[in-house]
Write an enzyme that holds these catalytic residues in place. Sequence first.
Site, PDB file in Angstrom:
ATOM      1  N   ASP A  22      41.038  30.334  43.186  1.00  0.00           N
ATOM      2  CA  ASP A  22      40.514  31.401  42.354  1.00  0.00           C
ATOM      3  C   ASP A  22      41.704  32.291  41.983  1.00  0.00           C
ATOM      4  O   ASP A  22      42.733  32.284  42.676  1.00  0.00           O
ATOM      5  CB  ASP A  22      39.462  32.191  43.133  1.00  0.00           C
ATOM      6  CG  ASP A  22      38.949  33.395  42.373  1.00  0.00           C
ATOM      7  OD1 ASP A  22      38.644  33.257  41.187  1.00  0.00           O
ATOM      8  OD2 ASP A  22      38.868  34.480  42.989  1.00  0.00           O
ATOM      9  N   ASP A  24      41.653  36.008  40.404  1.00  0.00           N
ATOM     10  CA  ASP A  24      41.583  37.458  40.586  1.00  0.00           C
ATOM     11  C   ASP A  24      41.332  37.823  42.048  1.00  0.00           C
ATOM     12  O   ASP A  24      40.378  37.338  42.666  1.00  0.00           O
ATOM     13  CB  ASP A  24      40.473  38.045  39.726  1.00  0.00           C
ATOM     14  CG  ASP A  24      40.697  37.770  38.247  1.00  0.00           C
ATOM     15  OD1 ASP A  24      41.804  37.350  37.883  1.00  0.00           O
ATOM     16  OD2 ASP A  24      39.751  37.975  37.449  1.00  0.00           O
TER      17      ASP A  24
END
Length: 278
Positions: A22, A24
């Site tokens: 991922d 962020d």
Amino acid sequence: MAGAYARAVENHSLPRTAAFFDLDKTVIAKSSTLTFSKSFYQGGLINRRAALRTAYTQFVFLAGGADHDQMERMRKYLSALCRGWNVQQVKDIVAETLHDLIDPIIYDEAASLIEEHHIAGRDVVIVSTSGAEVVEPIGELLGADRVVATRMVVGDDGCFTGEVEYYAYGPTKAEAIRDLAQSEEYDLAHCYAYSDSATDLPMLEAVGHPHAVNPDRTLRKEALARGWPILDFHRPVRLKQRLAVRPRPALLAAAAIGAAAATAGLVWYASRRRVATA
């Protein structure tokens, strides 16, 4: 890389594997899309009111994480916000400000993990809910092999229509990973995944080595219950500063190979001299 991060990466030469990250708050310390709001404002894409609202959304995202409802609201807001934006102008703004905005907020620990996975022979795939126009340049900056990101519909005029073609979120991230595994022949049982959010549980569950990074409360609870490793990333650092502080593992490996080759050459030369003088 040292400590828990080095121990977290095991070397599997076979079968073909990947590490899914991922973006962020996992690889970078902020929301990738919202980080560019000031640049979009300066470029005339958004007005002052929208810029202030985006800054507030960034604050909420950082302070408390983003659950499913918040992510849905953020998606609708950003979709409406970017309607009518010229795609090439967005790409140009991201390219011009990428190093100034994103480079300083890359977690040192995440960059080290990416390097270690590459050395171990794994592909690195960034899987992000943010738009492809933002995520793809960041993936290139990080040295990722592939990127999965949200795609907006682009009209014949080269502008976003405000409609979403593909939303990389929750279960769709896991579906994208399984599709990649099929096309690239990854063995998911030997693959790795990293995320900070409980909304990425489907992605984490899809691989054999899931990791919670700076997890929100729900993900931390799940990780503890399932015995998943929990990693703490807290050192944002510019990539150039990392290289100034320590050599890249890839360079260390190359240096070690070079040293071994030089040693072997000296041994061979010495043995030839002994034979010649005998």
